[in-house]
Design an enzyme around this catalytic site. Structure first.
Site, PDB file in Angstrom:
ATOM      1  N   HIS A 189      82.994   2.274 -13.857  1.00 13.44           N
ATOM      2  CA  HIS A 189      82.959   0.822 -13.979  1.00 13.44           C
ATOM      3  C   HIS A 189      81.620   0.210 -13.598  1.00 13.44           C
ATOM      4  CE1 HIS A 189      84.473  -3.144 -14.358  1.00 13.44           C
ATOM      5  NE2 HIS A 189      84.012  -3.434 -13.172  1.00 13.44           N
ATOM      6  N   ARG A 296      86.926  -8.089 -23.245  1.00 16.39           N
ATOM      7  CA  ARG A 296      87.823  -7.423 -22.295  1.00 16.39           C
ATOM      8  C   ARG A 296      88.597  -8.478 -21.516  1.00 16.39           C
ATOM      9  NH1 ARG A 296      82.686  -4.099 -21.399  1.00 16.39           N
ATOM     10  NH2 ARG A 296      83.212  -1.993 -22.061  1.00 16.39           N
ATOM     11  N   ARG A 332      90.571  -7.979 -27.164  1.00 19.45           N
ATOM     12  CA  ARG A 332      91.434  -6.863 -26.769  1.00 19.45           C
ATOM     13  C   ARG A 332      92.477  -7.384 -25.802  1.00 19.45           C
ATOM     14  NH1 ARG A 332      89.020  -1.685 -23.802  1.00 19.45           N
ATOM     15  NH2 ARG A 332      88.781  -3.140 -22.080  1.00 19.45           N
ATOM     16  N   GLU A 431      91.776   5.816 -28.768  1.00 20.44           N
ATOM     17  CA  GLU A 431      91.181   6.365 -27.544  1.00 20.44           C
ATOM     18  C   GLU A 431      92.020   7.462 -26.929  1.00 20.44           C
ATOM     19  OE1 GLU A 431      90.812   3.221 -24.613  1.00 20.44           O
ATOM     20  OE2 GLU A 431      92.553   2.179 -25.424  1.00 20.44           O
ATOM     21  N   ASN A 454      84.793   6.011 -24.300  1.00 18.93           N
ATOM     22  CA  ASN A 454      84.969   6.486 -22.912  1.00 18.93           C
ATOM     23  C   ASN A 454      86.268   7.247 -22.732  1.00 18.93           C
ATOM     24  OD1 ASN A 454      82.875   4.757 -22.668  1.00 18.93           O
ATOM     25  ND2 ASN A 454      84.028   3.179 -21.574  1.00 18.93           N
ATOM     26  N   ASP A 455      87.359   6.584 -23.118  1.00 17.74           N
ATOM     27  CA  ASP A 455      88.650   7.214 -22.890  1.00 17.74           C
ATOM     28  C   ASP A 455      88.888   8.368 -23.848  1.00 17.74           C
ATOM     29  OD1 ASP A 455      89.650   6.049 -20.619  1.00 17.74           O
ATOM     30  OD2 ASP A 455      90.314   4.251 -21.685  1.00 17.74           O
ATOM     31  N   ARG A 465      86.480  10.945 -15.430  1.00 14.11           N
ATOM     32  CA  ARG A 465      85.076  10.551 -15.490  1.00 14.11           C
ATOM     33  C   ARG A 465      84.524  10.127 -14.136  1.00 14.11           C
ATOM     34  NH1 ARG A 465      86.505   5.533 -19.459  1.00 14.11           N
ATOM     35  NH2 ARG A 465      86.898   3.974 -17.890  1.00 14.11           N
ATOM     36  N   CYS A 502      83.714   0.946 -29.925  1.00 13.74           N
ATOM     37  CA  CYS A 502      83.372  -0.023 -28.895  1.00 13.74           C
ATOM     38  C   CYS A 502      83.382   0.648 -27.536  1.00 13.74           C
ATOM     39  CB  CYS A 502      84.344  -1.207 -28.901  1.00 13.74           C
ATOM     40  SG  CYS A 502      86.006  -0.792 -28.379  1.00 13.74           S
TER      41      CYS A 502
END
Lengths: 588, 90
Positions: A189, A296, A332, A431, A454-455, A465, A502
């Site tokens: 994050h 987000r 989202r 994802e 990322n996911d 991660r 994204c």
């Protein structure tokens, strides 16, 4: 002067004083507080009670809406328990004796459990409800203690073991120069936040927290992952030169910001920006984004003391949609859960939060909360170009359920006379590995895919991660990942969907070349990166990018791909040599 | 001060939800309310106290009210006991 080396998280370079952020882990044993802190402690306890009370009332309202008044009555009992004078005066007495709120409250509850236990069975589970209330209060006590970044007097470089989304949700962003953390990986994050704020982030410096103190002078270089503590004169002079060099490079790229993102042979790529709040709209315009590719919305929830109301949310969404109109805005829906939890939402304790109740799973488990958001989003759709995106989809049922809720929401809006855009697109984030496998089935249900790198990497490669033992394996160039993306793009296009990507795009522009070669229609990234991405896109042709990815298929490791494809890319695009080379040395 | 013995008639006894109904009522009373089951005495305005009585169906509880509205309060409490704390209405 001492130097520390970590991994580069987000680029940028800064100099300033250090703030060590080390929120206390909740103690399991009793804790004493100094005498002079007793009044503040009583106040802290009072605030936690008040927040908890609001939380319970909200839960009551939600349950009453969803399941009926009947089921909601238990929350009245919870409020009586919360405000029970026996319990509270016992707690306050213990705080007066110099115990921390947590210790005092835990002990006061314990005494009541003992009196219940003495009764024996037969009267149902009384302790369970008290346990529930106790947990709420303790979590608010801890949550409050952890929000130490809310008031920052001066600009600081934050040094921490780790930074969670809840920490940063309430952080005073205008006062943060940069982050350096002991833990955290490429997609943690603090990195995401740093990139979106355009401030340097360095991570993976073991033991750093014990070496620095509040007020220490330091230089943080997010390009090379260096942290210099107590820099001497000579280093400070060098620092200024370095800042100038980086500024020059950035200025070079900025020249591209107002050109369209189009390859030399005319393929248009939709280049959009990620945002977390409506305040970022202006910045995305300044960097030349053609819309928002990822709003987000969970930060609306994480920054609040209680769930944001429909009207509050509507205002935020309207600001973004109106501000970007006629350009698209991909909103989202709440991606809560995992490491993004708000104390008032009462998340269960999970052993594996990443595999747990998060994203659409959480939303579908909290229909009242979710429908409030959907109503706010669709009301705002009247003001701009909405595309709705649902996170963490792993099976077809989920998107069908969301669509039927959207149908209900639209019917409600018809009844109340609220206008909304009839034809807004609906898409899902791809994802999870299962979403890739069933992408052709998902494509039948919706208008677009957005691949969440990322996911997808975390789940496909089975890598936590934030775990420093395995995070070196987290690599977007992994041949399995490139094949996952290829598969999703193909399935999406065959099913009539456009496909984007994204999240935190890897810094290396080589990856973007591969994405374009894979046929991605849209790319959403942190706003500050857009000028450079335009520069990359405008210097290549689609055919050349397709040849690059074709060559990548012949290599079987991430390193081979990076090395060989980069060499090929530099040969083909000499104009990009400087940019492509910049990322060669960084990875160790 | 007034006092009356009341019988717990509802099936679940003075469980938490029933205690919650009782406390909802006693909170509106000005007078002091105490409950006594022959063993312990508890504050009738504390839900945890009431629950700690452990009064099951059929047991007797002595209600004591003391203060300005003691008579009215006792009548209302007796009515609530008689209705079984709305248990069947829930």
């Amino acid at each position: 002067m001492s130097r520390f080396h970590g991994r580069a998280g987000a680029p940028g370079i800064t100099q300033g004083t250090v703030l060590v952020y080390d929120p206390m882990v909740p103690t399991s044993g009793p804790r004493k507080i100094p005498h002079e802190e007793i009044p503040a402690e009583l106040e802290r306890f009072a605030v936690a009670l008040k927040t908890t009370d609001t939380g319970i009332q909200e839960a009551r309202g939600r349950i009453a809406d969803e399941l009926g008044e009947d089921h909601a009555k238990i929350f009245d009992a919870h409020r009586f328990i919360l405000n029970d004078q026996t319990l509270l005066s016992r707690t306050r007495d213990m705080i007066h004796e110099g115990w921390s709120s947590e210790t005092a409250y835990t002990e006061a509850c314990e005494e009541i459990y003992r009196s219940f236990a003495a009764l024996g069975g037969g009267l149902g589970d009384r302790g369970g409800d008290l346990r529930d209330v106790e947990r709420r209060v303790l979590s608010h006590l801890q949550g409050r203690r952890a929000s130490g970044l809310r008031h920052l007097p001066d600009p600081v470089i934050i040094v921490a073991r780790d930074i969670s989304p809840s920490d940063t949700a309430t952080m005073d962003r205008s006062k943060v120069l940069g982050f350096i953390t002991e833990r955290g990986g490429e997609a943690s994050h603090s990195v995401i936040l740093g990139r979106s704020m355009g401030i340097p982030v360095v991570m993976g410096v073991e033991g750093l927290v014990d070496h620095v103190q509040n007020g220490d002078e330091a230089i943080l270089d997010g390009h090379t992952g260096t942290f210099v503590l107590h820099p001497d004169e000579k280093t400070l002079v060098g620092f200024e030169d370095l800042v100038k060099a980086y500024d020059d490079l950035e200025r070079d790229s900025l020249r591209y910001k107002d050109f369209p993102a189009e390859t030399r042979d005319g393929r248009q790529i939709e280049l959009l920006a990620n945002i977390e709040s409506p305040n970022e709209v202006t910045a995305t315009r300044k960097h030349g984004a053609a819309g928002i590719g990822l709003y987000r919305t969970e930060y609306l929830y994480l920054t609040a003391e209680e769930a944001p109301s429909e009207d509050e949310q509507f205002e935020a969404y309207r600001m973004v949609l109106e501000g970007m109109n006629p350009d698209p805005v991909i909103i989202r829906t709440m991606d809560l859960g995992g490491d993004k939890v708000a104390s008032y939402l009462n998340f269960p304790r999970e052993d594996n939060p990443s595999l747990g109740w998060r994203g659409v799973r959480f939303a579908l488990g909290n229909i009242g909360l979710f429908k409030t958001q959907l109503r706010a989003i669709y009301r705002a759709s009247a003001y701009g170009n909405l595309r709705l995106m649902v996170p963490m989809i792993s099976q077809v049922e989920e998107i069908r359920r969301v669509k039927s809720l959207i149908g209900e929401v639209k019917a409600e809006l018809n009844n109340t006379g609220h206008p909304y855009a009839e034809d807004s697109q609906i898409g899902v984030m791809v994802e999870t590995p299962s979403a890739v496998v069933i992408a052709h089935m998902l494509a039948r249900e919706i208008d677009f895919f957005s691949i969440g790198t990322n996911d997808l990497i975390q789940y496909s490669l089975a890598i936590d991660r934030d775990n420093s033992y395995v995070q070196h394996m987290y690599d977007p160039f992994n041949p399995a990942i490139l094949r996952q993306i290829k598969r999703a793009v193909k399935a999406g296009k065959n099913g009539g969907c456009w496909v984007g990507i994204c999240g935190e795009l890897p810094e290396d522009p080589l990856f973007v070349l591969l994405l374009i070669g894979l046929g991605l229609d849209e790319i959403s990234a942190s706003a500050y990166r857009i000028p450079e991405l335009k520069r990359v896109i405008r210097n290549i042709t689609y055919d050349q990018a397709k040849n690059l990815i074709k060559s990548a298929w012949s290599y079987s490791t991430a390193d081979e791909i990076r090395r060989n494809v980069r060499r090929l890319a530099i040969r083909k695009f000499p104009e990009l040599k400087e940019i492509l080379n910049r990322y060669q040395g960084v990875q160790d | 001060m007034q006092e009356r013995d009341l019988k717990v008639v509802n099936i679940k006894g003075l469980h938490l939800r029933a205690a919650s109904e009782l406390v909802k009522l006693t909170a509106t009373c000005i007078c002091k309310v105490t409950l006594y089951n022959g063993v312990i005495e508890v504050d009738g305005k504390s839900i945890l106290g009431v629950a700690a009585l452990g009064a099951a169906q059929g047991s007797m509880v002595t209600i004591r009210t003391d203060g300005e509205d003691e008579g009215e309060a006792l009548d209302k409490i007796a009515d609530l006991f008689g209705r079984g704390f709305y248990e069947n209405e829930i």
